[in-house]
Design a protein around this motif. Structure first.
Motif, PDB file in Angstrom:
ATOM      1  N   LEU A 130       0.833  -1.204   0.000  1.00  0.00           N
ATOM      2  CA  LEU A 130       0.000   0.000   0.000  1.00  0.00           C
ATOM      3  C   LEU A 130       0.873   1.261   0.000  1.00  0.00           C
ATOM      4  N   PHE A 131       1.978   1.207   0.754  1.00  0.00           N
ATOM      5  CA  PHE A 131       2.905   2.351   0.765  1.00  0.00           C
ATOM      6  C   PHE A 131       3.432   2.630  -0.636  1.00  0.00           C
ATOM      7  N   ALA A 136       2.061   1.822  -3.500  1.00  0.00           N
ATOM      8  CA  ALA A 136       0.976   2.307  -4.356  1.00  0.00           C
ATOM      9  C   ALA A 136       0.768   3.807  -4.155  1.00  0.00           C
ATOM     10  N   ARG A 137       0.863   4.255  -2.920  1.00  0.00           N
ATOM     11  CA  ARG A 137       0.666   5.684  -2.624  1.00  0.00           C
ATOM     12  C   ARG A 137       1.926   6.508  -2.894  1.00  0.00           C
ATOM     13  N   THR A 168       2.961   8.817  -7.303  1.00  0.00           N
ATOM     14  CA  THR A 168       1.863   9.765  -7.495  1.00  0.00           C
ATOM     15  C   THR A 168       1.953  10.538  -8.815  1.00  0.00           C
ATOM     16  N   GLU A 179       1.521   6.156 -13.074  1.00  0.00           N
ATOM     17  CA  GLU A 179       0.163   5.681 -12.787  1.00  0.00           C
ATOM     18  C   GLU A 179       0.090   4.148 -12.821  1.00  0.00           C
ATOM     19  N   LYS A 197       1.373   2.638  -9.623  1.00  0.00           N
ATOM     20  CA  LYS A 197       0.390   2.779  -8.551  1.00  0.00           C
ATOM     21  C   LYS A 197      -0.669   1.684  -8.662  1.00  0.00           C
ATOM     22  N   PHE A 225      -1.482  -1.427  -5.941  1.00  0.00           N
ATOM     23  CA  PHE A 225      -2.816  -1.580  -5.353  1.00  0.00           C
ATOM     24  C   PHE A 225      -3.323  -3.012  -5.572  1.00  0.00           C
ATOM     25  N   HIS A 258      -9.739   0.745  -3.198  1.00  0.00           N
ATOM     26  CA  HIS A 258      -8.646   1.286  -4.015  1.00  0.00           C
ATOM     27  C   HIS A 258      -8.701   0.752  -5.443  1.00  0.00           C
TER      28      HIS A 258
END
Length: 408
Positions: free
Chosen positions: A126-127, A129-130, A133, A138, A141, A145, A169
């Motif tokens: 998750l870290f 994926a975030r 940015t 994209e 990301k 997810f 998400h």
């Protein structure tokens, strides 16, 4: 001549092996101990010969060093994951910070997975994926997810909370891509996992309410697509689903909007009675929320249904309310629309007083269409603009309206 020559003494070329403690008598010679203390000739520091790995850190590409480092430390799964990403990510060498972040969190996730700590695996994915940015990242990301969802499904200690969040998400991922059916699938999973749960996000928003809102949005988009393709029956079913989700969310604003959209689709298929029911609900909610823009739309929609039913007197009443609220809220565009609709209805009713009233409505609508341009011309104080105003006063031609300006 030196003192050695003057005294008749000769300096031996080699040391006296029979008398090793005897030193040569010369002012320029030094013992080895004195030589290494001379600051001009410092003792050579002991240096460590660099290893092949350390040399490679300078000579080989960063991507190769990161991959080799993972293999050397035994992170074979992390290496395989990164190597697959690098096949697509050609610009990776230009982003050392991103590469190092990937290395750090992929290896942490692998370590946690070996220990069966899937919650930590999820947090690392998750870290990442975030972390990505930027628009060009994209796809990274989206990839992480997806990995976060896979790891969340293996976690059974939180009653499915992380799996629910991961589906949220993924729904957002597919919605961004315009893949509405896949977005719907994940939002529905999010909905079912949060049903009956008191889970909240960091802002205190209930997860289940969020699932209803997201489903309302995706159902509405799917219904609009069906409507464009003239699949009216399926569109009505989908709009009804959106309305039910809006009601369940507990937020009256989205509920009113869903009712309005549902009323519009019933209106388009000629079911004015059902359309008016949903428009009336929209009017009620808009009145409660004191939303003047929504009130105006509700009055206009109800008036249109009444006009379709031939109930012109009632339609006129709602259009007058539409005009009044548009005037009070200074919504010139809506006011123009209201006057034009009133003018059309009054002309169709054809009595002299009504015809005069219709002419006033049409004249007011026309004036409103020119008002913005007229104000701009007056405010700028330029000679050319003033000439335009004078010319208009002389000829009374419509050269101020948006339609007229667009032709120029």
């Amino acid at each position: 001549m030196s003192s050695a020559v003057a005294s008749g003494e000769r300096t031996p070329l080699l040391p006296d092996i029979y008398n090793p403690h005897k030193s040569r008598k010369t002012t320029t010679s030094k013992s080895f101990r004195e030589w290494i203390k001379d600051p001009i000739y410092p003792a050579e520091e002991k240096t460590q010969i660099p290893t092949k790995h350390e040399i490679a850190q300078f000579r080989e590409p960063l991507c190769q060093n990161v991959c080799v480092g993972m293999l050397r430390e035994g992170f074979h799964r992390s290496f395989a994951e990164l190597f697959e990403l690098l096949q697509r990510w050609k610009e990776a060498e230009e982003h050392p910070h991103k590469l190092q972040t990937l290395q750090q969190h992929l290896t942490r996730a692998e370590t946690a997975e070996r220990a069966g700590q899937y919650g930590e695996v999820y947090e690392n994915h998750l870290f990442l994926a975030r972390f990505f940015t930027e628009p060009e990242d994209e796809w990274l990301k989206h990839h992480f997810f997806q990995l976060a969802l896979h790891s969340a499904r293996k976690l059974k200690m939180d009653s499915g909370k992380r799996e629910a969040e991961a589906n949220l998400h993924m729904g957002q991922v597919y919605l961004e891509k315009g893949q509405l059916e896949l977005a719907r699938e994940h939002y529905e999973a999010f909905y079912h996992l949060t049903l009956g749960r008191e889970w909240q996000d960091t802002s205190g928003h209930m997860h289940h309410s969020r699932s209803c809102e997201e489903l309302q949005r995706v159902y509405t988009l799917l219904a609009q697509t069906l409507l464009q393709d003239k699949h009216y029956a399926d569109a009505i079913k989908m709009f009804n689903k959106a309305y039910e989700m809006a009601k369940e969310s507990g937020d009256r604003g989205p509920e009113g909007e869903a009712a309005y959209h549902l009323g519009l689709v019933y209106q388009s298929v000629g079911d004015q009675k059902t359309a008016k029911q949903f428009f009336s609900l929209y009017l009620e909610i808009s009145t409660t929320l004191e939303n003047t823009d929504s009130l105006g739309r509700a009055y206009e929609a109800i008036a249109k249904s009444l006009e379709s039913e031939g109930k012109l007197a009632e339609a006129t009443e709602y259009l007058e309310k539409f005009a009044e609220i548009s005037l009070n809220s200074k919504q010139d565009r809506n006011l123009k629309k209201a006057y034009m609709c009133l003018g059309t209805i009054l002309i169709s009713r054809a009595s002299v007083p009504r015809l005069q009233k219709a002419q006033v409505c049409v004249g007011a609508a026309r004036a409103l269409s020119m008002m913005q341009t007229y104000r701009m011309l007056i405010a700028t104080h330029r000679r050319r603009n003033l000439q335009k105003v004078i010319s208009w006063k002389e000829r009374r031609e419509d050269n101020f309206s948006a339609k007229s300006q667009s032709k120029k």
